[in-house]
Design an enzyme around this catalytic site. Sequence first.
Site, PDB file in Angstrom:
ATOM      1  N   ARG A 504       1.188  -1.432  -0.183  1.00  0.00           N
ATOM      2  CA  ARG A 504       0.332   0.260   0.241  1.00  0.00           C
ATOM      3  C   ARG A 504       0.893   1.757   0.133  1.00  0.00           C
ATOM      4  NH1 ARG A 504      -3.992   2.589   4.808  1.00  0.00           N
ATOM      5  NH2 ARG A 504      -4.807   4.503   3.126  1.00  0.00           N
ATOM      6  N   HIS A 505       0.629   2.800  -0.606  1.00  0.00           N
ATOM      7  CA  HIS A 505       0.804   3.538  -0.255  1.00  0.00           C
ATOM      8  C   HIS A 505       1.561   4.304   1.087  1.00  0.00           C
ATOM      9  CE1 HIS A 505      -2.045   5.826   0.394  1.00  0.00           C
ATOM     10  NE2 HIS A 505      -3.750   5.166  -0.129  1.00  0.00           N
ATOM     11  N   HIS A 687      -3.483   0.464  -3.654  1.00  0.00           N
ATOM     12  CA  HIS A 687      -4.102   1.109  -2.868  1.00  0.00           C
ATOM     13  C   HIS A 687      -4.258  -0.224  -1.647  1.00  0.00           C
ATOM     14  CE1 HIS A 687      -4.656   4.455  -5.268  1.00  0.00           C
ATOM     15  NE2 HIS A 687      -4.468   2.812  -5.885  1.00  0.00           N
TER      16      HIS A 687
END
Length: 757
Positions: A504-505, A687
């Site tokens: 995930r970012h 995400h």
Amino acid sequence: MATLPPRKNQTPTRICSSIKPHLTPLQTLLQMGFQKHRAEKALASTGNRGVQIASDWLLAHVNDATLDECAPREYIIYACPTGPFLQQLEEFWSKSRQMCGWNGAHNYVPHITLVSFFKAPDECSLQLSKALKQVVDMTGALLDRPIKLEPYMSQNFMGFFVAEDDANYLKRLALQYVKEVSNSIISDTYEQLDAIVACFPWCGAVSSGTRCIPRSSRSISLEPHVKSLHLTLAYQFPQSQFNALKSLVETLDASCASNWELRLYSRDPRLATKQVQKVIYPHNPHETDELELRIGDYIYLNSEGVDSSSDGWAEGISWLTGSTGHLPVNYTERTAESDAWTLHRVVQLSKSVASSLNSTEDLDIVDGRSISTEPEERQRQSLHPEIIEGSSFEESEQSVEKYLRQTLQPCLELPSLQLLNNQHNLTHQHNPHTPTIEITANMSSVSSSNSVSKNVDEIMVEPAQIKPPRPDDTLSVHSNPEHSLHPNALDAMHTKNRKIYILRHGERVDFTFGTWIPYCFDEFGNYMRKDLNMPKVLPQRKNSPEGWQTDSPLTNVGLYQARLTGEALHEAQVQIDHVYCSPSYRCVQTCTSALEGLQIKGQHKIKLEPGLFEWMAWYPGGVPNWLSSSELIEAKYDIDLDYTPIQQASDLTSQLKESSEQFYTRNHQVLLQLLERTTGNLLLVAHATTLDTCSRQLTGGAARSTNELRQVIHKIPYCSLATVEQVDGVWKLVEPECMPVTHSKNPRFEWNALTTT
């Protein structure tokens, strides 16, 4: 001087001094200095289990804002199965959660409701418990055969209905309990109950008993559950899960439902509209509005607040302390609401089960132990302890008594955990296969044992197991040299199994600073940095600054999170062969920083894949205007211009109303095609949802519903990493090679706060 000869008969003074007054728990608490209403609340909240636990409860609830409120507890009476039938139901509960997700039935223990929720003052608690035993004694006849249950299934409910004869027997118990309570507490309701009895001629009369509770407590209003009695298996489930649930229900054999018991539960009135979560990781508050979390505690949460939370934090109430505050939801997991209830009484209904009472004296039963409320009986119990037979249900998860031994007293840092004393003796029921840990005063010497303690006066406490964080949680573990792997060991362990790393970012600007664009851009559209955690510069884009509204950059902390993760993967000698990334700028930044940490920046170009973007239902305004590949290259990002995406950005426009199942399918199909096109290990940077949507169906799971998806993303903080490995042709989620990254909140400092008087 002559000495006095000893007297054979004791003097009245000595006789009086040798007799200890038999005080009730309430009288003892009052002598200890507690206020009457607080003492009554503590006794009711802990099931009238004695002075020690009630006083511990009061000490733990010193910061409970409702401690002095006169809100009555809510009580309910269940008929609960035990024995083989319960084992079937527990297995059904487990499989239905795994296959179909959470539904309304999972909120409670398997049961048939006999008396619906009713409110009663705290001083009535003990008498409500006694009335349950009196009703069964007056009825006399116990079940000598299984209760006949008839299966019923519809699109919104699955369960068993009780056959008429057995339903009449249970309804009679419920009506007699209501009348017995009314006789002793609210005798003015006789007329109403007589009208009910007239409708049910098979319900006999009961004796009025004595009025043991003050007449001032006539605010109790309770009714028997006279509708069709049933045992619920599933409700409030998506219709798409009907066939799967039906197949599970059809495997249940109700012919063995021969062991039953009555149970009186109560709950905190604040729990009525809340969702219950169990704490699985501890948390020490960093802000004054945060709630301290202790492993094993239960938290009351507003389900709407959890679903609408943008940062994974929600306001909750601690079962252990009654305190209110904000907490990270991913440090908890959902559990049954009834886990946070207080069990007051257990009375056996089946002849096939040995009586849990060793006399007709007034005993309270909880957690497989008999607890007398009379001093003489307590002394007799200590000499001849008996354990309830036939109750296989794991009440240790629900009972206040054991929970307080595990959680409350360690929280209070008491010098020892010696709860079996002269005031109340319990028989210790213990699973011989469960290791026990003896907690001592200094907590430094911890000894393990697989045997049951032979002396019931020395309790072997089984505290909640502190497990290392799982891949989807955020707590890191302290390094242990004994457990660390030497680099050569990693080489030895290296296999040719294919792996997918899903990241995930990092921390994003908009979620950290809120509405930031109006304050960080002047009238000419020039970016102005307003905080050290904001980026120094932003790349040029055509639709600036509006484009940043749906395509937020990372904070500097977010960049650091990604680089730390990359460095950890490098230290673990992780090999990356292909790199794919969501077109969102925050993902491109995360991917670049992670590659820098891996020390492979420049070796692999970043392939932008719009098919990895998050759920389009969250973007009703359409696909965000991402930075173009040329704009990213101009900003020094290593983008692969030769890559042809599996899904173009324009393809997402037609999917603005995609369901959660369609969203899972989109991400899953994209991943399958990426695997077909390549060999070796993949790094996907996207995400929070991607960690689940790109692994769940690949590993054999089903797509989650909307509510389930919202629940799971709260457990996926910034830069979470999931690893999926192909073992013998089967994809499995495995523990990542690197630890997670965890940090606390750091609110903005306003220097002029120091100038205030």
